[in-house]
Design a protein around this motif. Structure first.
Motif, PDB file in Angstrom:
ATOM      1  N   THR A   1      54.634 -72.939 -54.251  1.00 34.17           N
ATOM      2  CA  THR A   1      56.009 -73.440 -54.328  1.00 34.17           C
ATOM      3  C   THR A   1      56.487 -73.656 -52.902  1.00 34.17           C
ATOM      4  O   THR A   1      56.141 -72.888 -51.998  1.00 34.17           O
ATOM      5  CB  THR A   1      56.947 -72.455 -55.045  1.00 34.17           C
TER       6      THR A   1
ATOM      7  N   SER B   1      60.071 -75.009 -50.584  1.00 30.28           N
ATOM      8  CA  SER B   1      61.500 -75.311 -50.655  1.00 30.28           C
ATOM      9  C   SER B   1      62.063 -75.457 -49.253  1.00 30.28           C
ATOM     10  O   SER B   1      61.445 -75.041 -48.265  1.00 30.28           O
ATOM     11  CB  SER B   1      62.248 -74.208 -51.411  1.00 30.28           C
TER      12      SER B   1
ATOM     13  N   ALA C   1      57.080 -71.828 -47.828  1.00 31.09           N
ATOM     14  CA  ALA C   1      56.033 -71.970 -48.846  1.00 31.09           C
ATOM     15  C   ALA C   1      55.607 -70.589 -49.326  1.00 31.09           C
ATOM     16  O   ALA C   1      55.580 -69.625 -48.552  1.00 31.09           O
ATOM     17  CB  ALA C   1      54.842 -72.726 -48.292  1.00 31.09           C
ATOM     18  N   GLU C   2      55.266 -70.485 -50.611  1.00 30.11           N
ATOM     19  CA  GLU C   2      54.801 -69.237 -51.202  1.00 30.11           C
ATOM     20  C   GLU C   2      53.644 -69.531 -52.148  1.00 30.11           C
ATOM     21  O   GLU C   2      53.513 -70.650 -52.648  1.00 30.11           O
ATOM     22  CB  GLU C   2      55.933 -68.549 -51.978  1.00 30.11           C
ATOM     23  N   GLY C   3      52.799 -68.486 -52.398  1.00 30.89           N
ATOM     24  CA  GLY C   3      51.733 -68.615 -53.377  1.00 30.89           C
ATOM     25  C   GLY C   3      50.338 -68.659 -52.806  1.00 30.89           C
ATOM     26  O   GLY C   3      49.380 -68.894 -53.549  1.00 30.89           O
TER      27      GLY C   3
ATOM     28  N   THR D   1      51.307 -78.722 -52.410  1.00 37.13           N
ATOM     29  CA  THR D   1      52.568 -79.161 -52.996  1.00 37.13           C
ATOM     30  C   THR D   1      53.387 -79.844 -51.921  1.00 37.13           C
ATOM     31  O   THR D   1      52.975 -79.877 -50.748  1.00 37.13           O
ATOM     32  CB  THR D   1      53.330 -77.975 -53.626  1.00 37.13           C
TER      33      THR D   1
ATOM     34  N   VAL E   1      57.538 -80.962 -50.354  1.00 37.16           N
ATOM     35  CA  VAL E   1      58.970 -80.731 -50.318  1.00 37.16           C
ATOM     36  C   VAL E   1      59.608 -81.914 -49.594  1.00 37.16           C
ATOM     37  O   VAL E   1      59.108 -82.354 -48.552  1.00 37.16           O
ATOM     38  CB  VAL E   1      59.328 -79.390 -49.634  1.00 37.16           C
TER      39      VAL E   1
END
Length: 374
Positions: A98, A100, A116-118, A161, A163
């Motif tokens: 994810t 943001s 960012a995370e994950g 991903t 953003v």
């Protein structure tokens, strides 16, 4: 009895155990992917277990796609002999990323934090206008709309991903006077044109009003005022500002101060003085020593009405007049010279234009009479 039994011979055939090796013996795969497992063996046939995540359970080479770490056993068959080998396939979870932005809408070249995370580590692209290209948190300062892509790494496994950061162009304001001036007379107004922003505010308030649009303004201060104009571009509730200053000079109404009438004799001079402004223009020029000064010397040959235009740096002009009345010099004849006996009364006679008065002499009976006894 002496009997002897028959003799029989038996042949024992020893069959070789099949040789088997699995390549690779241990391996790692990302969740959702497959890896090839191949046997090196002299066997005739094979059997793999568990077979649920294999592409085949009997081929010498199979594709393994387990959802979790798995141990695969392959049995090799040669004639009636068997042998086994084991391969371990470790599964690494795929990063589920994810990303943001602390502010997804910013002013052009302003900053926002991207997070960012994950995954265990991260890489960001494009890297320009970023303070760093790696890490779970970076600072972005894009000049235009930009979609940032972040790749997360869990060992050999990656996920990606994006953003999106939307930028608002900063205002590039211009403030111009439609009449190319910045001074007005009291109770007059300037028509001002603004450009380079979506919205404008004038400070101090109350002296500028929009004229049918957000770009034309009637500006009508009652004293000289330095205006601050704030322009804004915006998306939603995010505003980007710029401010400019514009000074409007207000010229008070000018009242020329001068006498209405000045009288002088033919050939004489008089000084005409006017006040109330700082720019002057006199006409007609005949008989004047200057036409653009507040103090001029007039010596007209005949009665003349002079007009003077008084202004403040050519703005807000008003006019005034002064009449210079020129009187002709009188003609005087006191009579011929005459001799008389002492103590004998005499009569003297004067002629001329205008009012005649005797100003010198003894025993003049009537000083204001053209004919009198002396």
């Amino acid at each position: 009895l002496g009997c002897r039994s028959d003799t029989r011979n038996a042949v024992l055939v020893v069959l070789p155990i099949p040789k088997i090796t699995v390549v690779p013996k241990t391996t790692t795969v990302c969740a959702g992917n497959s890896v090839s497992l191949t046997t090196i063996s002299n066997a005739d046939s094979f059997s793999w277990t568990p077979a649920g995540s294999l592409s085949s359970s009997t081929n010498y080479s199979v594709m393994a796609g387990p959802s979790a770490t798995e141990f695969y056993t392959v049995t090799a068959f040669l004639n009636t002999c068997t042998n086994q080998a084991v391969a371990m396939v470790s599964v690494i979870p795929m990063p589920v990323l994810t990303a943001s932005a602390t502010q997804s809408v910013i002013c052009s070249s302003a900053s926002t934090m991207l997070k960012a995370e994950g995954a265990n580590s991260f890489s960001w692209t494009p890297s320009f206008n970023l303070n760093a290209s790696t890490g779970n948190m970076v600072v972005a300062s894009p000049a235009e709309n930009t979609t940032y892509s972040v790749t997360g790494f869990n060992g050999i496994c990656t996920g990606t991903t994006t953003v999106f950061v939307q930028t608002i162009a900063r205002p590039e304001m211009t403030i111009t006077s439609v009449n190319n001036q910045n001074a007005i007379c009291l109770d007059d107004y300037l028509l001002m044109e603004t450009a380079g922003a979506q919205h404008f505010e004038w400070f101090p308030p109350g002296f500028a009003s929009a004229l049918g649009s957000n770009t034309l303004y009637i500006v009508k201060p009652n004293v000289t005022t330095n205006f601050t104009i704030v322009g804004a571009n915006y998306v939603g509730d995010v505003f980007c500002y710029q401010q400019l200053s514009y000074s409007v000079t207000v010229v008070p109404k000018i009242q020329p101060k001068m006498p209405a009438l000045v009288s002088l004799c033919e050939g004489d001079k008089t000084t005409l003085v006017v006040s109330g402004g700082n720019t002057y223009k006199w006409w007609p020029s005949a008989g004047l020593n200057s036409t653009d000064a507040p103090r001029v010397v007039a010596s007209p040959k005949e009665t003349t009405i002079y007009t003077v235009e008084v202004s403040h740096d050519t703005y807000c002009a008003t006019t005034g007049t002064v009449k210079v009345e020129v009187s002709p010099r009188p003609i005087v004849i006191a009579g011929r010279d005459t001799s008389y006996h002492i103590n004998e009364p005499i009569f003297i006679e004067s002629t001329g234009t205008g009012t005649l008065s005797w100003v010198a002499g003894e025993a003049i009976a009537c000083i204001d009479c053209p004919i009198t006894q002396a």
